[in-house]
Design a protein around this motif. Sequence first.
Motif, short mmCIF file in Angstrom:
data_model
loop_
_atom_site.label_atom_id
_atom_site.label_comp_id
_atom_site.label_asym_id
_atom_site.label_seq_id
_atom_site.Cartn_x
_atom_site.Cartn_y
_atom_site.Cartn_z
N LEU A 70 0.82 -1.21 0.00
CA LEU A 70 0.00 0.00 0.00
C LEU A 70 0.86 1.26 0.00
N GLU A 71 1.92 1.26 0.80
CA GLU A 71 2.82 2.42 0.84
C GLU A 71 3.51 2.64 -0.50
N ARG A 72 3.90 1.57 -1.18
CA ARG A 72 4.54 1.68 -2.49
C ARG A 72 3.58 2.32 -3.49
N LYS A 73 2.32 1.87 -3.48
CA LYS A 73 1.33 2.44 -4.39
C LYS A 73 1.07 3.92 -4.09
N ARG A 74 1.00 4.26 -2.82
CA ARG A 74 0.79 5.67 -2.43
C ARG A 74 1.94 6.55 -2.90
N ARG A 75 3.17 6.05 -2.74
CA ARG A 75 4.33 6.82 -3.19
C ARG A 75 4.31 7.03 -4.70
N GLU A 76 3.94 5.99 -5.46
CA GLU A 76 3.87 6.11 -6.92
C GLU A 76 2.86 7.18 -7.34
#
Length: 90
Positions: A70-76
């Motif tokens: 989820l954090e990776r997607k938010r950063r993207e």
Amino acid sequence: MAWALCKRCGCPVSWPAKRGHRLKDYPCPKCGGSLRRSTHDEAVEAMAKHGGFYDYYIDRWISKKSYEELERKRREVFEKILKGGVVIIE
């Protein structure tokens, strides 16, 4: 999202820090101990030890792997916005 750690076992917990919600009203989901406020960094360190965290927003355990995804997607999405890209919210 506000973070807390159990004083007894160190379990990381996400809780709704809104008007009318007091941290002392939320027990540790693992051992029933009391919680203390913590920073995001402290909670991430505790996640490594416990394999995830308990989320009082949705009343369930979230694995560290799911949280990192989820954090990776938010950063993207955030980086795309900063570059002037268009983000479609589903």
